[in-house]
Design a protein around this motif. Structure first.
Motif, PDB file in Angstrom:
ATOM      1  N   MET A 188       0.806  -1.220   0.000  1.00 56.07           N
ATOM      2  CA  MET A 188       0.000   0.000   0.000  1.00 56.07           C
ATOM      3  C   MET A 188       0.844   1.277   0.000  1.00 56.07           C
ATOM      4  O   MET A 188       0.544   2.210  -0.759  1.00 56.07           O
ATOM      5  CB  MET A 188      -0.967  -0.012   1.181  1.00 56.07           C
ATOM      6  N   PRO A 189       1.914   1.382   0.795  1.00 62.66           N
ATOM      7  CA  PRO A 189       2.759   2.582   0.704  1.00 62.66           C
ATOM      8  C   PRO A 189       3.421   2.743  -0.667  1.00 62.66           C
ATOM      9  O   PRO A 189       3.574   3.869  -1.145  1.00 62.66           O
ATOM     10  CB  PRO A 189       3.813   2.349   1.793  1.00 62.66           C
ATOM     11  N   ILE A 190       3.807   1.622  -1.292  1.00 59.97           N
ATOM     12  CA  ILE A 190       4.411   1.710  -2.620  1.00 59.97           C
ATOM     13  C   ILE A 190       3.403   2.245  -3.635  1.00 59.97           C
ATOM     14  O   ILE A 190       3.708   3.129  -4.450  1.00 59.97           O
ATOM     15  CB  ILE A 190       4.949   0.330  -3.061  1.00 59.97           C
ATOM     16  N   ILE A 191       2.189   1.714  -3.591  1.00 63.64           N
ATOM     17  CA  ILE A 191       1.146   2.196  -4.501  1.00 63.64           C
ATOM     18  C   ILE A 191       0.846   3.671  -4.226  1.00 63.64           C
ATOM     19  O   ILE A 191       0.667   4.475  -5.154  1.00 63.64           O
ATOM     20  CB  ILE A 191      -0.135   1.343  -4.354  1.00 63.64           C
ATOM     21  N   ALA A 192       0.791   4.040  -2.945  1.00 62.80           N
ATOM     22  CA  ALA A 192       0.526   5.435  -2.587  1.00 62.80           C
ATOM     23  C   ALA A 192       1.610   6.359  -3.133  1.00 62.80           C
ATOM     24  O   ALA A 192       1.316   7.453  -3.635  1.00 62.80           O
ATOM     25  CB  ALA A 192       0.425   5.576  -1.070  1.00 62.80           C
ATOM     26  N   PHE A 193       2.869   5.923  -3.053  1.00 62.35           N
ATOM     27  CA  PHE A 193       3.961   6.740  -3.593  1.00 62.35           C
ATOM     28  C   PHE A 193       3.817   6.914  -5.101  1.00 62.35           C
ATOM     29  O   PHE A 193       3.958   8.033  -5.628  1.00 62.35           O
ATOM     30  CB  PHE A 193       5.308   6.089  -3.280  1.00 62.35           C
ATOM     31  N   LEU A 194       3.536   5.824  -5.797  1.00 67.11           N
ATOM     32  CA  LEU A 194       3.401   5.905  -7.260  1.00 67.11           C
ATOM     33  C   LEU A 194       2.252   6.827  -7.658  1.00 67.11           C
ATOM     34  O   LEU A 194       2.387   7.643  -8.577  1.00 67.11           O
ATOM     35  CB  LEU A 194       3.190   4.505  -7.830  1.00 67.11           C
ATOM     36  N   LEU A 195       1.128   6.711  -6.964  1.00 65.47           N
ATOM     37  CA  LEU A 195      -0.023   7.565  -7.279  1.00 65.47           C
ATOM     38  C   LEU A 195       0.260   9.021  -6.934  1.00 65.47           C
ATOM     39  O   LEU A 195      -0.043   9.934  -7.726  1.00 65.47           O
ATOM     40  CB  LEU A 195      -1.255   7.079  -6.509  1.00 65.47           C
ATOM     41  N   ALA A 196       0.837   9.241  -5.743  1.00 64.10           N
ATOM     42  CA  ALA A 196       1.077  10.610  -5.293  1.00 64.10           C
ATOM     43  C   ALA A 196       2.115  11.309  -6.171  1.00 64.10           C
ATOM     44  O   ALA A 196       1.954  12.484  -6.529  1.00 64.10           O
ATOM     45  CB  ALA A 196       1.533  10.608  -3.833  1.00 64.10           C
ATOM     46  N   TYR A 197       3.165  10.590  -6.546  1.00 65.79           N
ATOM     47  CA  TYR A 197       4.273  11.205  -7.282  1.00 65.79           C
ATOM     48  C   TYR A 197       3.958  11.364  -8.767  1.00 65.79           C
ATOM     49  O   TYR A 197       4.118  12.447  -9.342  1.00 65.79           O
ATOM     50  CB  TYR A 197       5.532  10.369  -7.103  1.00 65.79           C
ATOM     51  N   PHE A 198       3.494  10.280  -9.391  1.00 66.22           N
ATOM     52  CA  PHE A 198       3.348  10.296 -10.843  1.00 66.22           C
ATOM     53  C   PHE A 198       1.962  10.721 -11.322  1.00 66.22           C
ATOM     54  O   PHE A 198       1.835  11.266 -12.424  1.00 66.22           O
ATOM     55  CB  PHE A 198       3.669   8.910 -11.412  1.00 66.22           C
ATOM     56  N   VAL A 199       0.931  10.463 -10.534  1.00 68.08           N
ATOM     57  CA  VAL A 199      -0.425  10.797 -10.974  1.00 68.08           C
ATOM     58  C   VAL A 199      -0.864  12.160 -10.443  1.00 68.08           C
ATOM     59  O   VAL A 199      -1.313  13.016 -11.210  1.00 68.08           O
ATOM     60  CB  VAL A 199      -1.433   9.704 -10.532  1.00 68.08           C
ATOM     61  N   CYS A 221       1.454  11.272   2.355  1.00 68.27           N
ATOM     62  CA  CYS A 221       0.668  10.225   1.685  1.00 68.27           C
ATOM     63  C   CYS A 221       1.287   8.847   1.911  1.00 68.27           C
ATOM     64  O   CYS A 221       0.573   7.872   2.183  1.00 68.27           O
ATOM     65  CB  CYS A 221       0.566  10.515   0.185  1.00 68.27           C
ATOM     66  N   VAL A 222       2.607   8.760   1.816  1.00 67.78           N
ATOM     67  CA  VAL A 222       3.281   7.465   1.918  1.00 67.78           C
ATOM     68  C   VAL A 222       3.315   6.997   3.376  1.00 67.78           C
ATOM     69  O   VAL A 222       3.060   5.816   3.669  1.00 67.78           O
ATOM     70  CB  VAL A 222       4.707   7.541   1.334  1.00 67.78           C
ATOM     71  N   VAL A 223       3.618   7.902   4.301  1.00 69.97           N
ATOM     72  CA  VAL A 223       3.664   7.522   5.718  1.00 69.97           C
ATOM     73  C   VAL A 223       2.293   7.053   6.190  1.00 69.97           C
ATOM     74  O   VAL A 223       2.170   6.008   6.859  1.00 69.97           O
ATOM     75  CB  VAL A 223       4.156   8.700   6.581  1.00 69.97           C
ATOM     76  N   LEU A 224       1.240   7.785   5.841  1.00 70.11           N
ATOM     77  CA  LEU A 224      -0.099   7.411   6.292  1.00 70.11           C
ATOM     78  C   LEU A 224      -0.549   6.095   5.661  1.00 70.11           C
ATOM     79  O   LEU A 224      -1.296   5.329   6.275  1.00 70.11           O
ATOM     80  CB  LEU A 224      -1.092   8.526   5.961  1.00 70.11           C
ATOM     81  N   ALA A 225      -0.087   5.812   4.450  1.00 66.50           N
ATOM     82  CA  ALA A 225      -0.434   4.532   3.814  1.00 66.50           C
ATOM     83  C   ALA A 225       0.211   3.352   4.532  1.00 66.50           C
ATOM     84  O   ALA A 225      -0.268   2.220   4.409  1.00 66.50           O
ATOM     85  CB  ALA A 225      -0.012   4.540   2.346  1.00 66.50           C
TER      86      ALA A 225
END
Length: 314
Positions: free
Chosen positions: A243-254, A265-269
């Motif tokens: 979940m943190p990995i997906i959150a990073f990808l969404l937050a950074y790239f999307v 976003c990543v810490v809370l995930a």
């Protein structure tokens, strides 16, 4: 480093309260129904008051921050992944699979999320979007499925009536409504002599949930059910790593987030599974050991992964 130490202290506080519940059960304080009573009181009374108390003071811009999209889709993704893995490998029945999905995606946004948002991220309001998302979307859906699968029937009427059976959702929506009205009129519309009792009752929600969870540990051995071990390990990996990995990808790239928002976003995930999942399992008397062990494993491992994320991104 100071913020990270403070967050770990928050985990220690939570562990002590859980241990108090365990000792109380071991000493038979409160009798054999103590855990049941605490679960019921927290589900129907204290937790709704807590949600109202938190959200009534939040600005709508904070409650519906754009980061809610990252939280929603990263949680949705791990839930879908668990369902796929369950269909391929675990073959859990529908109620247990529902608990597995909630174990995978449900964030401990109150009793762990709030101190982490305060001590690491510097802004406790960052958990507000997660509170709204979980109580307005995932909790009603999960409990509707549990209603349908435990009662053996489902209908449009049942689904439409489901929000009326969710005290947490009612408390959440009332809190948002009061926040909106406060902003519109420019003053607090709920007087202190009404608000203060709500705050007092809400303050008891987290201790009751944690102590009930600690009581559930007495007389049982974690991970004792060998058939559930692969699923339990899977939900912990999904929750604390995927979940943190997906959150990073969404937050950074999307979403294009950078700096503190990306970090948040990543810490809370990476927050562990919320004790609410055990509360829901106890409410429907399904997947109790699965919920308990999933929460326990993710809570023990979460500080490690949050520390790694803090070291990389902070």
């Amino acid at each position: 480093m100071a913020g990270l130490i403070s967050a770990m202290e928050g985990f220690c506080v939570i562990g002590i309260v859980i241990a108090v519940g365990y000792v109380a059960a071991r000493m038979q304080i409160g009798g054999p129904q103590a855990q049941y009573v605490l679960n019921r009181l927290s589900f129907f009374v204290a937790s709704p008051c807590l949600m109202f108390d938190i959200l009534a003071d939040e600005k709508l811009g904070e409650i519906f921050h754009p980061s809610i999209f990252v939280a929603f889709f990263s949680a949705l993704a791990v839930g879908v992944i668990f369902l796929i893995l369950n269909a391929c490998f675990f073959h859990l029945k529908a109620p247990d699979a529902t608990i597995g999905v909630l174990n995978s995606l449900y964030l401990n946004s109150n009793n762990i999320g709030l101190p982490i948002a305060t001590y690491i991220l510097g802004n406790p309001a960052l958990v507000a979007p997660i509170l709204v998302m979980q109580q307005a979307v995932f909790t009603p859906i999960g409990l509707t499925v549990l209603d349908a699968t435990t009662k053996g029937k489902v209908s449009a009427k049942t689904i439409l009536k489901q929000p009326l059976h969710q005290p947490l959702l009612i408390g959440t929506m009332l809190g948002i409504l009061v926040s909106l009205l406060n902003a519109k009129f420019g003053f607090a519309i709920v007087p202190d002599y009404i608000r203060n009792p709500i705050s007092m009752i809400g303050a008891s929600a987290v201790p009751m949930i944690l102590m009930a969870f600690g009581m559930s540990l007495h007389g049982t051995k974690p991970m004792q059910n060998k058939s559930n071990r692969p699923a339990i390990v899977t939900v912990a990996v999904l929750k604390n790593v995927v979940m943190p990995i997906i959150a990073f990808l969404l937050a950074y790239f999307v979403m294009g987030f950078r700096g503190p928002v990306l970090y948040a976003c990543v810490v809370l995930a990476a927050l562990p599974t919320g004790q609410n999942v055990y509360n829901y399992a106890a409410r429907y008397n399904v997947g109790l050991t699965f919920a308990r062990d999933g929460i326990l494993v993710s809570t023990v491992t979460s500080p490690i992964f949050i520390a790694i994320i803090a070291a990389i991104l902070s």
